[in-house]
Write an enzyme that holds these catalytic residues in place. Structure first.
Site, PDB file in Angstrom:
ATOM      1  N   ASP A  57       0.793  -1.225   0.000  1.00 44.47           N
ATOM      2  CA  ASP A  57       0.000   0.000   0.000  1.00 44.47           C
ATOM      3  C   ASP A  57       0.832   1.285   0.000  1.00 44.47           C
ATOM      4  O   ASP A  57       1.757   1.429   0.813  1.00 44.47           O
ATOM      5  CB  ASP A  57      -0.876   0.067   1.254  1.00 44.47           C
ATOM      6  CG  ASP A  57      -1.709  -1.176   1.477  1.00 44.47           C
ATOM      7  OD1 ASP A  57      -1.657  -2.091   0.643  1.00 44.47           O
ATOM      8  OD2 ASP A  57      -2.392  -1.229   2.507  1.00 44.47           O
TER       9      ASP A  57
ATOM     10  N   GLU B 110     -10.829  -1.572   3.976  1.00 50.02           N
ATOM     11  CA  GLU B 110      -9.433  -1.190   4.172  1.00 50.02           C
ATOM     12  C   GLU B 110      -9.106   0.131   3.487  1.00 50.02           C
ATOM     13  O   GLU B 110      -9.770   0.548   2.535  1.00 50.02           O
ATOM     14  CB  GLU B 110      -8.513  -2.277   3.614  1.00 50.02           C
ATOM     15  CG  GLU B 110      -8.568  -3.584   4.376  1.00 50.02           C
ATOM     16  CD  GLU B 110      -7.414  -4.495   3.997  1.00 50.02           C
ATOM     17  OE1 GLU B 110      -6.658  -4.868   4.917  1.00 50.02           O
ATOM     18  OE2 GLU B 110      -7.262  -4.832   2.806  1.00 50.02           O
TER      19      GLU B 110
ATOM     20  N   TRP C 120      -1.942  -9.661  -3.965  1.00 52.20           N
ATOM     21  CA  TRP C 120      -1.552 -10.628  -2.944  1.00 52.20           C
ATOM     22  C   TRP C 120      -1.354 -12.027  -3.518  1.00 52.20           C
ATOM     23  O   TRP C 120      -0.585 -12.822  -2.970  1.00 52.20           O
ATOM     24  CB  TRP C 120      -2.611 -10.675  -1.840  1.00 52.20           C
ATOM     25  CG  TRP C 120      -2.704  -9.412  -1.058  1.00 52.20           C
ATOM     26  CD1 TRP C 120      -3.736  -8.520  -1.054  1.00 52.20           C
ATOM     27  CD2 TRP C 120      -1.728  -8.879  -0.156  1.00 52.20           C
ATOM     28  NE1 TRP C 120      -3.460  -7.467  -0.217  1.00 52.20           N
ATOM     29  CE2 TRP C 120      -2.244  -7.667   0.351  1.00 52.20           C
ATOM     30  CE3 TRP C 120      -0.466  -9.313   0.263  1.00 52.20           C
ATOM     31  CZ2 TRP C 120      -1.542  -6.877   1.261  1.00 52.20           C
ATOM     32  CZ3 TRP C 120       0.235  -8.526   1.174  1.00 52.20           C
ATOM     33  CH2 TRP C 120      -0.302  -7.335   1.666  1.00 52.20           C
TER      34      TRP C 120
END
Length: 361
Positions: free
Chosen positions: A18, A189, A262
């Site tokens: 991020d 998130e 991911w």
């Protein structure tokens, strides 16, 4: 060996995910980012740091935040945002410890390079009854003479964005649930909340979604409540997650996201993994009011109108992916296609940013 990207930031070594603390400060663009400096996979989180004067060419600086405090001893320094006040850069982040779990913390810098952690950390020591142990990614903004913080969380399968208020950036009062919804997943998130052309935009990422993982909810905010009006998903991904935005010195609202995912297997021939997307401007389309994201003008010379991986017709754009993956497809009237290809990535923008795809080969 895979070639380094030419037009995107990727670390010299280690893992990146991020973007954090995006800000224009001391005459430069700053991009902090989640970083494991030791190996090209997720690990103890630090805040890496890069700066740029043109949003295209980035210079990696020493690590800004390292997990060196007891309240960071399990997981490290997670994501967060930045705010400038009185020529001081304040960065807010989630610390993870064995004793306290996920808490919200503060560090400060006068030069944008060297940071001191606030002695009173954590500034928010536990989650409210509306949230859960998933309590992370603070984003802070100023509105109406006060400071507000949004934090991602969830409870009982309902994703939530929680709202806090402060007068001084260190003492925070919980104000309630700003936004929630089970249809977005159990935990929301990397929230971002900002004013844009008379409206507020709430942006957050939805865990586990391969495409359209970032939601943009537009509406009205009065300092207490957010009243949603419309919902947009301009970016399809699949290699796009956790975007964050900031205002630059010209007033543009600029967005940068994580360019990777991911479920990707890192390339064993290189000591680094992941990158940041090309910076984009966020705006409402003059024609139909749709929320769009489109590369900043500094990136326009990098555009191409065609690429071997992209098929364009009047009503469809198809992006060829790896053999074991289905192609990415846009269906609808195609008026304009801009392609930004790099050594191992491609970003395709359709109709001036009404839709886009980000893919890592």
């Amino acid at each position: 060996m895979a070639k380094r990207l030419h037009h995107h930031f990727e670390p010299e070594k280690g893992w990146i995910n991020d973007p954090n603390g995006l800000v224009f400060f001391c005459g430069e663009y700053h991009a902090f980012f989640q970083h494991n400096p030791y190996e090209p996979k997720w690990g103890p989180m630090h805040w890496g740091h890069a700066v740029s004067r043109d949003l295209i060419h980035w210079n990696e600086l020493p690590i800004a935040l390292s997990p060196d405090q007891p309240y960071e001893n399990s997981g490290g320094c997670f994501s967060g945002g930045a705010l400038v006040k009185d020529n001081v850069l304040y960065v807010f982040y989630t610390a993870v410890s064995e004793e306290l779990g996920q808490t919200q913390c503060l560090a400060m810098s006068r030069d944008g390079v060297h940071f001191e952690k606030y002695p009173g950390n954590p500034i928010i020591k536990s989650y409210p009854s509306d949230g859960s142990e998933d309590f992370r990614d603070p984003h802070v903004f100023e509105y109406g003479g006060a400071y507000f913080m949004v934090i991602g969380s969830g409870k009982n399968g309902v994703g939530k964005i929680l709202l806090y208020r402060s007068e001084d950036l260190t003492n925070w009062d919980y104000r309630g649930v700003l936004f929630e919804g089970a249809k977005y997943g159990g935990v929301l998130e990397c929230p971002d909340f900002f004013a844009l052309d008379g409206k507020f935009v709430l942006m957050f990422s939805q865990m586990g979604r391969k495409t359209h993982s970032t939601a943009f909810i537009t509406g009205q905010f009065d300092g207490e409540r957010f009243l949603p009006e419309a919902e947009f998903y301009p970016e399809a991904g699949p290699h796009f997650y956790a975007p964050q935005t900031f205002h630059d010195e010209t007033g543009r609202r600029i967005l940068i996201a994580w360019l990777y995912s991911w479920d990707k297997t890192p390339d064993e021939t290189v000591p680094y993994a992941g990158a940041l997307t090309i910076p984009r401007e966020v705006f409402f389309c003059p024609g139909n009011g749709a929320l769009c994201t489109y590369p900043v003008k500094e990136a326009w010379p990098l555009f191409a109108k065609s690429d071997e991986h992209v098929e364009i017709s009047e009503n469809c754009v198809k992006i060829k992916t790896k053999k074991d993956e289905p192609p990415l497809r846009f269906s609808g009237h195609v008026k304009q296609v801009d392609i930004l290809a790099d050594t191992k990535t491609i970003e395709v923008f359709i109709n001036g940013g009404e839709s886009s795809f980000s893919y890592w080969f």
